[in-house]
Structures are given as C-alpha cells and as structure tokens.
Design a protein around this motif. Structure first.
Motif, mmCIF file in Angstrom:
data_model
loop_
_atom_site.group_PDB
_atom_site.id
_atom_site.type_symbol
_atom_site.label_atom_id
_atom_site.label_comp_id
_atom_site.label_asym_id
_atom_site.label_seq_id
_atom_site.Cartn_x
_atom_site.Cartn_y
_atom_site.Cartn_z
ATOM 1 N N ARG A 264 0.706 -1.224 -0.041
ATOM 2 C CA ARG A 264 -0.032 -0.171 -0.109
ATOM 3 C C ARG A 264 0.873 1.328 -0.008
ATOM 4 O O ARG A 264 0.521 2.166 -0.582
ATOM 5 C CB ARG A 264 -0.905 -0.025 1.145
ATOM 6 N N ALA A 265 1.849 1.292 0.787
ATOM 7 C CA ALA A 265 3.006 2.454 0.734
ATOM 8 C C ALA A 265 3.437 2.538 -0.943
ATOM 9 O O ALA A 265 3.316 3.795 -1.028
ATOM 10 C CB ALA A 265 3.968 2.109 1.779
ATOM 11 N N GLU A 266 3.857 1.559 -1.440
ATOM 12 C CA GLU A 266 4.393 1.911 -2.624
ATOM 13 C C GLU A 266 3.178 2.254 -3.633
ATOM 14 O O GLU A 266 3.280 3.145 -4.714
ATOM 15 C CB GLU A 266 5.015 0.401 -3.103
ATOM 16 N N ALA A 267 2.137 1.888 -3.298
ATOM 17 C CA ALA A 267 0.971 1.986 -4.304
ATOM 18 C C ALA A 267 0.631 3.621 -4.111
ATOM 19 O O ALA A 267 0.173 4.325 -5.179
ATOM 20 C CB ALA A 267 -0.398 1.132 -3.905
ATOM 21 N N ALA A 268 0.793 4.073 -2.894
ATOM 22 C CA ALA A 268 0.533 5.552 -2.642
ATOM 23 C C ALA A 268 1.419 6.580 -3.322
ATOM 24 O O ALA A 268 1.175 7.290 -3.829
ATOM 25 C CB ALA A 268 0.620 5.777 -1.129
ATOM 26 N N GLU A 269 2.501 5.923 -3.851
ATOM 27 C CA GLU A 269 3.572 6.828 -4.678
ATOM 28 C C GLU A 269 3.352 6.593 -6.097
ATOM 29 O O GLU A 269 4.289 7.087 -6.790
ATOM 30 C CB GLU A 269 5.175 6.446 -4.181
#
Length: 692
Positions: A222-227
């Motif tokens: 999710r953290a990588e998807a947010a970027e």
C-alpha cells in the motif's frame, strides 16, 4: 528498469514531481513509442480509443469504449492514463476483473511501457499492483497463531495432517518471499490453510498496534501504491473502497475499468453477505474465550436454532420471513450486540496474541450483527421498495451446510454516488453494447441515458436517482470496432431445425448435432454449456472419434493448455470458459453453445431484479434476463476469433435465437458473423477449414 519489490517502479520514497503538460511530448509520440516497444502496429480503432480516453480525462467526463479483441485496448487506455497521471501529479487506478489481465498488465505491458516512455517523460514511470489484504501473508498471525476455528470435515486424521503440512510449507515460504503474495505460491494451498496465515481488513490490528507493521507485506504494498502513477487492482477492491468506511485504494484522480462487462456482478458479490450456523458457532467460540457472562453460550445455542430454522425451509428466495427464522435472526442480532458490549473497548496495551484474538472475535460478532440486521430490515418494507433480496441456499446432497444470503437488488445507485460522482471513469471491454446499444449496461451502472446530462430519472431499476442530485453525469459511448473481418472469418450457425431445449438434460437431437459438427471440424471444439450437468452429459454420451476434456477433470488453466496444444481435442465446460479462454490458432475452429444462457428462473438475484423492473413499469425480462444472456452469448462468441488469421464457426443449438421475438436483440449483441441456419452449409465449411 524492472518493477520494484511489489511490482512497482519506485525510484525514490517521495512522489515524482509534476511535469507540465506542455513539457510532455504529444500523445501521438508516446503512443508510437509504446506500440513499438510491444512489437505491434498502430490500428485505427486503437488510435480512436486513445484520443477518446485522452479527451475524457481532460474534460473530466465518463467514457464507455467497446474495443474488440485485437484492438490493442490496453495500450489505448494506458498511454493517455500515464500522460494524465504524470502531467497532473496524480494517481490513476486501473481495475480488472481477472487475475490473468492483472498479471498481463503488471508483468508484460507496464514494464515495456515504462522502459519505452522513460526517455520521453524524463523520469521513471511508477506502477503498482494492489490486492486485498487477504491476498498477503500476515506476519503477526504467523507469529501468534490463528484463532482456533476447526472446520467441518477436518475430523479425519489424514485431512488434519494434510492441512498441517500445507501450513508448515506456508511458514517456510514466508521466510523467503519478498512480496508475500498468495499468487506467487506455486503450487497453491487450500483456502483452509491460507486462512491460518492471513487476515481480512477487519481482522487486521492496524499499523499503530501491530508489532509487525514495519515488515507487513500488505502495508508495504500500500505504501508503494501510494507513490505510484498507475495502480492496478481488481473490481472487488474498487467495490470495497466504495462500500466500506475505511479507504483501501490510494487517493486517485481517475479510474479505468477494464473488463467492465463484469463490473455489476463483481460489485454485487462484494456487497453481499451470508449467515450460516457455522459462522455463528465460530463467533460464539471466539467470544467465549473473552466474555465472562452467558451471552457467548446463548450465541452458540442460537447457532443450532439457526440450523434447525433453515432446515425447515426450502432453498429459495424469501419474499416473506418465516416466523421461526425471523425470531432466530432477531435473537442473533440482540445476542451478538450483548457479546460486543461484554467484550468492551480494546485495552491500550495488550499482548499481540490477545489483541489478535479480540479483533477476530469482534469482527465475527460485528459481521453477525450487521448481516442479521440487514436481513431483518429488508422485510420491513413492501417487496416493490426493497433494496436487498434474501434467499436460502442448500447444497446438492448436503455437501455443505445451508446458508442465508442477502444481496443488493441493484448496484447502480452505489456506483453512481461512490464512483461516477467522485472520479472520472473510463469503462472498456470487448463486449459493452447489448442489442447494439450501450444503454442496457449503462442503466445497470447507474449512468443516465445517452443524450441527457442529468442523473437517471427517479425510481429506475438500478436503484433510483434523487431528483436533487446536484452534479450532472456526462458520459459518451464509443465502439472502435475490431481488426477482425467477421463476415469473412466466421459463421454464426443457428440450429433452427432442432427442438427447443428442455429441462431434462440435452435432447438426443442436440448430441447428434454436436457430434456431426465436431466430426466436420476434426475436433478443435470449445463446448460452452449452460450447466455443468449438460457439459458432463455431452462429454459422456457424445459419439465422436476425438478426445474430449471436461471442466473439473483438472484445473481450468491446465485443461485450456492441453486443449491449445492438441488441435484434435475438444474442451467442454461452463461459465468460466465462456469468458476466460484465449486460444488463437488452429486448435479452436468451432465454438458450440448448447442454449441461450438466460439466468435460471429460480436465480434469487436475477428474479428479484426482474420483479423490481416490472414493478416500475419496465420490461423485466428484456432488461435483466435477456441482457444477461446477450452479454454471455457475446462473451462466448468472442472465444472464436483471437487473432486476425483465425477462422471458424460459432454454433448455437438453441433455435429460439432465430424463432423467438427477443432473438433479434440477442443476435444484434453478437459480432457481425455471416449467418446461416443450414447445417449442411456449416459442416461443409468446417470440413474445408479442417482440410485446408
């Protein structure tokens, strides 16, 4: 240049800077570079779609695009989506219905696209695939153990041992996996085993409380998807994001929905709930470890009451709530609420294992409470005004316990308010026009009639629209065609001389017709049947010189692989084959459908939708049953031509396609094949094709 650890291209922890649109190359230059990167050629339909998607994103208007197989629709929406995301500094979500398309986008299309566009964009393209939390290993659950939830059927020592071996394998795999994604585990494990190492979103302790939060596979994804510039997900995640109070997708500016023909069914599935005696007993067992009073014991007793109440009823849609069942649901709701009160608030400091147990118990109890309440409320209003339908299911020969289900009669209102009013949306598929029009599916999505800018008129079958809706919904439909020359490449054969299909299996005339067609085709046949019973009957009783594979004999992917590699082989199956087979080349020359795939008359959701349409003055049969059949017929016929060199026959054994009043609507939903009802003409054509 490869994807990041979680399928993302991330060059730094911070978002990439916005690039002014004027500083970006023209869209045509980006398309040319992308097409070259995948080894293709630009096609007129693809060009039209690129321009339409770009215009919709710029104008913030919704767009439905029908793009036939071979159009190159993935690039046609990806390139303008990339340009929009990069120039605006926003995220665009791409939603698909199938795992196969998700993998194609992330493993093949996006890596090539990223490499081709990086010199033109002046930076890396960030992309990610994001799945539901249940698709990732939960490190905390692996550490503290799963709740004690024995499943029916696991009393056999061999079964228990097999489950233990699978769980042990999962623990070993979790030590080496970088992504923790279930789809990477080959061969896979049973659902029972996977439950031991995964949690749902509601069961998750959350980043503030979980001791494994820093290493959590789901949180890292999710953290990588947010970027990311582009996030690839599925229709279920899209629905959860719209339905739930918590956010599962990153903030995004626009949504591209590929395989949009499947959107309504996927959203309906996510918005449905079920209640079984096993679920009640599981909640009681979990609560019993934490609740001191008798409420957990009472809940366990009610699980048995629910089992008895369901056994008293026939499996069917419930228009009226039987008193015993109603009283049990009422007691279940009240007792679940008592257990939740007794459970009390979570202590600020708690052992991870204790916290996980409390969260599991709370989730089970809340699910019981909300599902029972939803079912009870659905009966508080007249039938014509209901939003939900409730039904009882029982398995054939008692292979699984009975269950109560509740589902929305329509999802158009949900999609309208949670999707179309909040995001620019592009919907695309090879099959979006039914009867030659976008209107049937648009009505189900909650969009207004074409040519009107406002919301649908009040009290439509999709859930109705408020006349006070402030923001008009503007959308357009575009059919960019197909590179296939359908009249020259394919024949639609309607077996008008056969009797109408009955309810007692395939008539002998159908088996004889099917045998003759397969003989003329030299095997090479995909048989699409309206039921598994019919598929098995055909496989067992057919007199043919060619081998026949039947769905269920092995995994579907393995059967399709075997079918593709052996040109004389036939493959018979049901619904998943109607929509999921992609076999270009000589192994597939004949697609046979045994009957028009209308929903079963006792299908609870379809019958409730038909009744709701009729109650508002519409034609329930045409708007629900015929539309569903048209969609499946088009999907089935679409299995024939998968490359521009393919040729063959789509044979429909059901004569009603030619003789019934609704036949013209169904035929106009199919590709424009050359059509005949003459069996001799078709057999001759298949024989020539086989010997060519």
């Amino acid at each position: 240049m490869g994807g990041g650890r979680y399928g993302c291209r991330v060059s730094s922890p911070a978002p990439q800077p916005r690039i002014a649109k004027n500083d970006l190359p023209p869209l045509s230059e980006l398309v040319a570079a992308s097409v070259e990167a995948v080894g293709g050629t630009e096609r007129p339909g693809q060009t039209k779609m690129v321009e339409a998607v770009d215009q919709a994103l710029r104008r913030k208007e919704h767009l439905a695009v029908q793009a036939g197989t071979g159009t190159g629709k993935s690039l046609a929406y990806l390139v303008p989506a990339v340009r929009h995301a990069v120039s605006k500094g926003v995220t665009v979500v791409v939603s698909t219905a199938t795992i196969a398309l998700q993998q194609q986008l992330v493993d093949r299309d996006l890596p090539r696209l990223a490499e081709a566009l990086e010199p033109l964009l002046g930076r890396e393209l960030n992309y990610a695939i994001l799945k539901g939390r249940r698709n990732y290993v939960c490190l905390n659950r692996m550490s503290v153990g799963a709740p004690d939830d024995p499943e029916d059927g696991l009393f056999d020592t061999a079964q228990v041992s097999a489950l233990g071996r699978q769980v042990q394998r999962l623990h070993e795999w979790a030590e080496s996996t970088e992504r923790g994604d279930r789809d990477e585990l080959v061969p896979g494990v049973s659902e029972q085993a996977w439950r031991q190492v995964s949690v749902t979103a509601k069961e998750c302790l959350g980043g503030q409380r979980c001791p494994q939060a820093q290493s959590c596979f789901s949180e890292l994804a999710r953290a990588e998807a947010a970027e990311a510039d582009l996030v690839v997900t599925n229709h279920a995640m899209l629905a959860i994001d719209a339905l739930e109070d918590f956010q599962v997708l990153p903030e995004h500016d626009a949504v591209v929905i590929d395989e949009a023909h499947d959107l309504v069914d996927r959203v309906t599935s996510v918005a449905s709930s079920e209640l079984s005696a096993n679920a009640v007993e599981t909640a009681a067992r979990r609560a019993g470890k934490l609740v001191a009073d008798r409420s957990a014991d009472r809940l366990k007793e009610l699980g048995e009451d629910l089992r008895v109440a369901m056994e008293e009823q026939e499996a069917a849609r419930l228009d009226m709530l039987p008193s015993h069942l109603g009283n049990t649901l009422q007691a279940l709701r009240e007792t679940a609420q008592e257990c939740l009160r007794a459970l009390g608030p979570e202590p600020k400091e708690a052992d991870p294992a204790v916290a996980a147990g409390r969260r599991a118990a709370k989730t089970s109890l809340e699910d019981l409470n909300t599902t029972a309440e939803r079912m009870l409320k659905s009966f508080e209003v007249p039938i014509s005004e209901r939003w939900d339908v409730v039904w009882l299911s029982k398995s054939f020969e008692g292979k699984w316990p009975p269950a109560l289900h509740v589902a929305p009669i329509a999802v158009g209102g949900l999609l309208r308010e949670s999707l179309f009013r909040t995001r620019t949306t592009i919907l695309t598929s090879a099959t979006l026009t039914l009867g030659g029009s976008f209107e049937p599916l648009a009505r189900q999505w909650g969009l207004p009639s074409l040519g009107t800018a406002g919301p649908p008129v009040p009290a439509t079958e999709d859930g109705g629209a408020s006349a006070d809706d402030e923001k008009p919904l503007i959308w357009s439909g575009l059919d960019v065609g197909s590179p296939f020359d359908y009249p020259r490449s394919g024949i639609l054969y309607i077996a008008r001389h056969l009797p109408a299909p009955g309810r007692d299996g395939l008539p002998k005339e159908y088996l004889e017709e099917l045998s003759a067609l397969i003989q003329a085709a030299g095997g090479r046949t995909l048989g699409l049947f309206s039921s598994m019973r019919a598929a098995k009957q055909a496989a067992e009783e057919l007199e043919t010189d060619f081998p026949v594979l039947c769905q269920g004999e092995d995994s579907t992917s393995q059967l399709v692989k075997q079918f593709a590699e052996s040109p004389e082989t036939c493959l018979f199956g049901t619904l998943s084959l109607w929509q999921g087979v992609d076999v270009p080349g000589p192994s597939l020359s004949l697609v046979v459908m045994d009957r028009i795939p209308f929903p079963r008359p006792d299908d609870p959701v379809a019958s409730a939708r038909q009744r709701a349409v009729a109650a508002r003055g519409g034609n329930g049969f045409m708007q629900v049953a015929a539309s569903q059949a048209a969609l499946l017929l088009a999907q089935g016929a679409g299995r024939l031509l998968r490359s521009t060199s393919d040729k063959g026959v789509v044979a429909i054994l059901d004569p009603r396609l030619s003789t019934a009043r609704y036949g013209s609507f169904l035929q106009s939903s199919l590709p424009p094949f050359w059509t005949t009802t003459d069996p001799a003409v078709v057999r001759s054509a298949l024989t020539r094709l086989t010997t060519a």
